[in-house]
Design a protein around this motif. Structure first.
Motif, short mmCIF file in Angstrom:
data_model
loop_
_atom_site.label_atom_id
_atom_site.label_comp_id
_atom_site.label_asym_id
_atom_site.label_seq_id
_atom_site.Cartn_x
_atom_site.Cartn_y
_atom_site.Cartn_z
N GLY A 175 63.66 61.96 63.99
CA GLY A 175 62.66 60.96 64.34
C GLY A 175 63.33 59.79 65.00
N VAL A 176 62.56 59.03 65.79
CA VAL A 176 63.16 57.91 66.51
C VAL A 176 62.16 56.78 66.66
CG1 VAL A 176 62.47 58.77 68.79
CG2 VAL A 176 64.46 57.29 68.59
N SER A 177 62.68 55.57 66.65
CA SER A 177 61.94 54.36 67.03
C SER A 177 62.84 53.63 68.01
CB SER A 177 61.65 53.49 65.82
OG SER A 177 61.12 52.23 66.22
N ALA A 178 62.35 53.38 69.24
CA ALA A 178 63.22 52.81 70.27
C ALA A 178 62.44 51.88 71.18
CB ALA A 178 63.87 53.92 71.11
N ALA A 179 63.11 50.81 71.60
CA ALA A 179 62.52 49.88 72.56
C ALA A 179 63.63 49.40 73.49
CB ALA A 179 61.87 48.69 71.86
N PHE A 180 63.28 49.23 74.76
CA PHE A 180 64.22 48.71 75.76
C PHE A 180 63.60 47.49 76.39
CE2 PHE A 180 66.25 48.39 79.90
CZ PHE A 180 67.58 48.63 79.60
N GLU A 181 64.30 46.35 76.27
CA GLU A 181 63.79 45.06 76.73
C GLU A 181 62.40 44.79 76.18
OE1 GLU A 181 64.23 45.32 81.00
OE2 GLU A 181 66.31 44.60 80.90
N GLY A 182 62.22 45.16 74.91
CA GLY A 182 60.97 44.90 74.21
C GLY A 182 59.85 45.88 74.48
N VAL A 183 60.09 46.88 75.33
CA VAL A 183 59.06 47.87 75.66
C VAL A 183 59.30 49.13 74.87
CG1 VAL A 183 58.03 49.25 77.49
CG2 VAL A 183 58.79 46.92 77.98
N ASP A 184 58.30 49.58 74.12
CA ASP A 184 58.43 50.78 73.30
C ASP A 184 58.68 52.00 74.19
OD1 ASP A 184 57.93 52.00 70.47
OD2 ASP A 184 56.76 53.24 71.86
N LEU A 185 59.63 52.85 73.76
CA LEU A 185 60.00 54.02 74.55
C LEU A 185 59.29 55.29 74.12
CD1 LEU A 185 63.86 53.44 74.95
CD2 LEU A 185 62.02 52.88 76.56
N GLY A 186 58.48 55.21 73.08
CA GLY A 186 57.71 56.37 72.67
C GLY A 186 58.38 57.18 71.58
N ALA A 187 57.78 58.33 71.30
CA ALA A 187 58.23 59.19 70.21
C ALA A 187 59.39 60.08 70.65
CB ALA A 187 57.06 60.05 69.72
N LEU A 188 59.96 60.78 69.68
CA LEU A 188 61.08 61.68 69.93
C LEU A 188 60.65 62.82 70.86
CD1 LEU A 188 64.05 62.33 69.07
CD2 LEU A 188 63.06 63.80 67.29
N ALA A 189 61.54 63.16 71.80
CA ALA A 189 61.27 64.23 72.76
C ALA A 189 62.58 64.92 73.11
CB ALA A 189 60.62 63.66 74.02
N PRO A 190 62.52 66.09 73.72
CA PRO A 190 63.76 66.77 74.15
C PRO A 190 64.53 65.94 75.17
CG PRO A 190 61.90 68.30 74.14
CD PRO A 190 61.32 66.93 73.94
N VAL A 191 65.83 66.22 75.27
CA VAL A 191 66.66 65.63 76.32
C VAL A 191 66.42 66.46 77.58
CG1 VAL A 191 69.01 64.97 76.98
CG2 VAL A 191 68.34 64.91 74.57
N ASP A 192 65.34 66.13 78.28
CA ASP A 192 64.88 66.92 79.40
C ASP A 192 64.20 66.01 80.43
OD1 ASP A 192 64.35 69.20 80.91
OD2 ASP A 192 62.43 69.57 79.91
N PRO A 193 64.70 66.00 81.68
CA PRO A 193 65.79 66.81 82.21
C PRO A 193 67.14 66.43 81.61
CG PRO A 193 65.12 65.18 83.81
CD PRO A 193 64.13 65.11 82.71
N PRO A 194 68.15 67.28 81.76
CA PRO A 194 69.47 66.96 81.21
C PRO A 194 70.01 65.65 81.79
CG PRO A 194 69.35 69.26 81.89
CD PRO A 194 68.11 68.60 82.41
#
Length: 228
Positions: A184-203
């Protein structure tokens, strides 16, 4: 480790830079980094790779590589020296020198790196993780072992390679010693939420290979050497 805790003991006992990695007479030597790498994607299209290195030629440090949805590749590094080395080994469009803090408790990890706020968890290792953990450390860390593991990694883990080079003049080997799924993940970049966990796709396109498509934390010894 066989449970779901983070492998925080992957490289204990390293506070200062390891002088043994410097060749007599100042010649360029193989540089070894012991720790773990976590690779994950988010539903925003952002892919993140966290490197946590308790033992390295530069002392303990952590760094973060980000590929954004538009393809921009960003390095977040804690010092100019680390930034110069990493950006001379991998490929980035932008580099920022910012404080990078990684804290782990049980199966949870928190990362704060300049504009990035990241939290993730890990689960119990699967069959591949258990198999990697059973390989003796001296064998797993050796460059020769990657001759065996590279074709296996290509077959089992899309985009993953264990030996190669992203930048002319340097060679790299990855000796994996354990694999845990990111749960599971919780992430934000410059205060903007990056969303839920997903595959590393595209590589990701930082180096000669990608992190596993399925988000995971890998205990690893990375060796970087000059060509020749």
């Amino acid at each position: 480790m066989s449970g779901s805790g983070l492998p925080v003991r992957a490289a204990e006992g390293a506070g200062a830079p390891d002088a043994s990695l410097v060749s007599p007479g100042g010649r360029r030597a193989r540089l070894r980094f012991d720790g773990w790498i976590a690779g994950l994607g988010t539903t925003s299209g952002t892919r993140i790779v966290v490197g946590h290195w308790p033992r390295s030629p530069f002392g303990p440090f952590s760094d973060v590589m980000i590929e954004r949805a538009d393809g921009e590749r960003l390095l977040l590094a804690p010092t100019r020296r680390v930034a110069d080395f990493v950006s001379g080994t991998y490929l980035f469009d932008a580099v920022r020198v910012v404080p990078v803090d990684v804290t782990a408790a049980g199966s949870r990890c928190a990362v704060r790196a300049g504009p990035l706020e990241l939290r993730f968890g890990v689960g119990r290792p699967g069959p591949l993780g258990l198999l990697l953990a059973a390989v003796p450390g001296p064998l797993a860390r050796g460059a020769a072992w990657t001759v065996v593991t590279d074709p296996v990694a290509r077959l089992l883990l899309r985009g993953v390679r264990t030996r190669g080079s992203a930048v002319p003049g340097r060679r790299e080997w990855y000796g994996a010693r354990g694999l845990w799924p990111v749960t599971g993940v919780s992430a934000a970049f410059e205060g903007v939420d990056l969303g839920a966990l997903a595959p590393v796709d595209p590589p990701v396109r930082f180096g000669f290979g990608s992190a596993p498509r399925r988000p995971a934390l890998t205990r690893v010894t990375t060796t970087v050497a000059p060509n020749g």
